[in-house]
Scaffold this active site. Structure first.
Site, PDB file in Angstrom:
ATOM      1  N   ALA A   1       0.957  -1.480  -0.088  1.00  0.00           N
ATOM      2  CA  ALA A   1       0.487   0.169   0.063  1.00  0.00           C
ATOM      3  C   ALA A   1       0.819   1.097   0.119  1.00  0.00           C
ATOM      4  CB  ALA A   1      -0.814  -0.119   1.607  1.00  0.00           C
TER       5      ALA A   1
ATOM      6  N   ASN B   1      -3.117  -2.845  -2.643  1.00  0.00           N
ATOM      7  CA  ASN B   1      -2.186  -2.025  -3.677  1.00  0.00           C
ATOM      8  C   ASN B   1      -3.559  -0.702  -4.380  1.00  0.00           C
ATOM      9  OD1 ASN B   1       0.248  -2.510  -5.482  1.00  0.00           O
ATOM     10  ND2 ASN B   1      -0.604  -3.889  -4.245  1.00  0.00           N
TER      11      ASN B   1
ATOM     12  N   SER C   1       8.584  -1.080  -1.465  1.00  0.00           N
ATOM     13  CA  SER C   1       8.345  -2.354  -2.752  1.00  0.00           C
ATOM     14  C   SER C   1       8.297  -3.424  -3.314  1.00  0.00           C
ATOM     15  CB  SER C   1       8.857  -1.475  -3.738  1.00  0.00           C
ATOM     16  OG  SER C   1       8.149  -2.044  -4.942  1.00  0.00           O
TER      17      SER C   1
ATOM     18  N   CYS D   1       4.083 -11.803  -0.964  1.00  0.00           N
ATOM     19  CA  CYS D   1       3.318 -13.343  -0.982  1.00  0.00           C
ATOM     20  C   CYS D   1       4.107 -13.824  -2.406  1.00  0.00           C
ATOM     21  CB  CYS D   1       1.706 -12.388  -2.247  1.00  0.00           C
ATOM     22  SG  CYS D   1       0.750 -11.674  -1.465  1.00  0.00           S
TER      23      CYS D   1
ATOM     24  N   ASP E   1      -2.321  -3.445   5.075  1.00  0.00           N
ATOM     25  CA  ASP E   1      -3.445  -4.228   6.233  1.00  0.00           C
ATOM     26  C   ASP E   1      -3.502  -3.435   7.301  1.00  0.00           C
ATOM     27  OD1 ASP E   1      -2.726  -6.314   3.875  1.00  0.00           O
ATOM     28  OD2 ASP E   1      -1.093  -6.994   4.796  1.00  0.00           O
TER      29      ASP E   1
ATOM     30  N   TYR F   1     -18.207 -21.939 -23.656  1.00  0.00           N
ATOM     31  CA  TYR F   1     -17.383 -22.621 -23.659  1.00  0.00           C
ATOM     32  C   TYR F   1     -17.188 -23.322 -25.058  1.00  0.00           C
ATOM     33  CZ  TYR F   1     -18.411 -28.085 -25.336  1.00  0.00           C
ATOM     34  OH  TYR F   1     -17.940 -29.453 -26.099  1.00  0.00           O
TER      35      TYR F   1
ATOM     36  N   ARG G   1       3.213  10.702  -8.954  1.00  0.00           N
ATOM     37  CA  ARG G   1       2.936  11.031 -10.494  1.00  0.00           C
ATOM     38  C   ARG G   1       2.063  12.157 -10.783  1.00  0.00           C
ATOM     39  NH1 ARG G   1       2.906   5.631 -11.053  1.00  0.00           N
ATOM     40  NH2 ARG G   1       0.907   5.254 -11.016  1.00  0.00           N
TER      41      ARG G   1
END
Length: 449
Positions: free
Chosen positions: A11, A305, A38, A42, A283, A426, A21
């Site tokens: 985050a 994020n 950064s 995970c 978190d 399908y 930016r």
């Protein structure tokens, strides 16, 4: 304008990059007690497993890359106090132990979560690890090389991924879980199948102790003695505590920022806290479940994020809302894909829904295709409104694809009947002519009446 972000993993890093930016002339600073910013938390179980060798691949954006873009990075700097009335932070340099005051115009708290440590003795042992930071991942991988037997405390997402990592490296594993089955965030009829798969596909290298927890860890030498609350004892070479996480909120709480009922920082849809010009995301922040509309705490990198982006837009003068989460998640153990979204049956019952559910197993592709696999799907609905409440899927086939489909439907309050009418794609390599989702919805419809 000086914008300070506390925390720099998911985050915080996203908030910093987006803010710079949008406001190229603003001073943007990240303060973190970590060595790195950064990076992909995970991905650490897969680094430990040896799926790739260089931990630098986990770093999404380096300190130097941030600073080249104009974002100032302050690593090994611990923010110890927020003085909101003066718009100042008290900061400690972890390496030199020097202190300084830092001014801010707007503040984003992205302090994340920390490992929950059970109350057992000898937690200070150097052979006991947690897995939250990149340094943790590197340390576990190095220690693993000298271990023959590893104990994991807890049976959540990280624990399941670590079992695979350790077994892949020929380590024997004992997992101790206080619940009846691993992955207690799933319903037991699904988590029991996951546990069965793990035990059947571990080459007898994994032992799972359920309904128990560690009471004592004895020893500082080469081998530790583990004793459980029920009196079971065994030896191990190292321990990884993976018994859950909790939001890091002490800094916010001490500053008088309101916490939510989950214990995480209470925010509105624009990530604003109860104190003006202070935002929270990731978190450490509470969320809203978009099915039940109740506050929840779901610590996931994807959510962090998104929230970092929303916080940055609002800090920068724009308007953006984050409406909430579904708790959508996926993990893998060997060939088994495990995924969920929305409410579990036990969560829905606790919230007062009149629950109807179905579990079916079906092939994920046409039966004559060589890569065909099974998927077991649980679909949960409310009998009164006929709305789908959630779904869980496991299997060596495309389980997550079905869950992603349900997650989109949950955003619009999809009913059982609407899911039956869904025009899913399908072709024999991709699905059966009547997809498992449609089949499950049809059975649910017949049970609802």
């Amino acid at each position: 304008m000086r914008i300070i972000i506390i925390g720099g993993v998911a985050a915080g890093a996203k908030a910093a990059a987006k803010t710079k930016r949008m406001l190229p002339d603003a001073e943007v600073h990240i303060y973190t007690k970590d060595n790195y910013v950064s990076y992909s938390s995970c991905g650490m179980p897969y680094y430990i497993a040896g799926d790739f060798k260089d931990w630098n691949q986990l770093i999404i954006r380096t300190k130097e890359e941030f600073e080249k873009s104009g974002v100032n990075i302050h690593t090994k700097k611990l923010v110890t106090k927020i003085l909101s009335a003066d718009k100042k932070l008290m900061v400690k340099n972890i390496e030199t132990e020097d202190w300084q005051f830092v001014d801010y115009d707007k503040l984003i708290i992205a302090t994340g979560a920390e490992a929950f440590i059970p109350n057992f003795s000898n937690i200070s042992s150097k052979k006991i690890y947690t897995l939250r930071t990149l340094d943790d991942g590197i340390a576990i991988k190095n220690a693993m090389n000298d271990a023959k037997h590893i104990t994991i405390i807890g049976g959540g997402y990280i624990a399941i991924e670590l079992i695979e990592a350790f077994v892949k490296n020929k380590k024997n594993v004992t997992l101790v879980e206080r619940s009846q089955y691993v992955l207690s965030m799933l319903d037991e009829d699904i988590s029991s199948l996951v546990q069965e798969y793990i035990l059947e596909n571990s080459d007898n290298m994994v032992k799972i102790i359920n309904n128990d927890t560690i009471s004592e860890i004895v020893g500082e030498g080469a081998v530790l003695d583990i004793i459980t609350e029920k009196g079971y004892g065994f030896e191990t070479d190292m321990v990884v505590v993976a018994s859950g996480v909790k939001p890091v909120v002490n800094l916010a709480s001490d500053a008088g920022i309101e916490l939510g009922i989950t214990g995480a920082i209470k925010v509105n849809s624009r990530m604003e806290t109860s104190i003006k010009d202070i935002y929270a995301c990731g978190d450490c922040a509470e969320k809203i479940n978009m099915v039940s509309h109740h506050p929840v705490w779901v610590p996931l990198g994807s959510t962090a994020n998104k929230e970092g982006r929303v916080a940055a837009i609002n800090v920068s003068g724009g308007v953006e809302d984050f409406e909430g989460v579904l708790g959508s998640s996926v993990l893998r153990h060997k060939d088994l894909n495990i995924s969920r979204t929305g409410l579990t049956e036990k969560e829905a019952i606790k919230l007062g829904y009149d629950v109807v559910s179905v579990i079916i197993t079906k092939r994920d592709k046409a039966g004559y295709m060589p890569e065909v696999k099974n998927v077991t799907l649980k679909l949960i609905s409310d009998k009164r409104s006929h709305k789908i409440l959630g779904a869980q899927a496991i299997g060596c086939g495309d389980a997550d694809k079905r869950i992603n489909t349900v997650s989109i439907g949950l955003l619009r309050g999809i009913t059982v009947e609407e899911l039956i009418d869904a025009d899913l794609t399908y072709a024999p390599p991709f699905s059966t002519s009547i997809d498992i989702l449609i089949s499950a919805a049809q059975i649910l419809k017949s049970k609802i009446g």
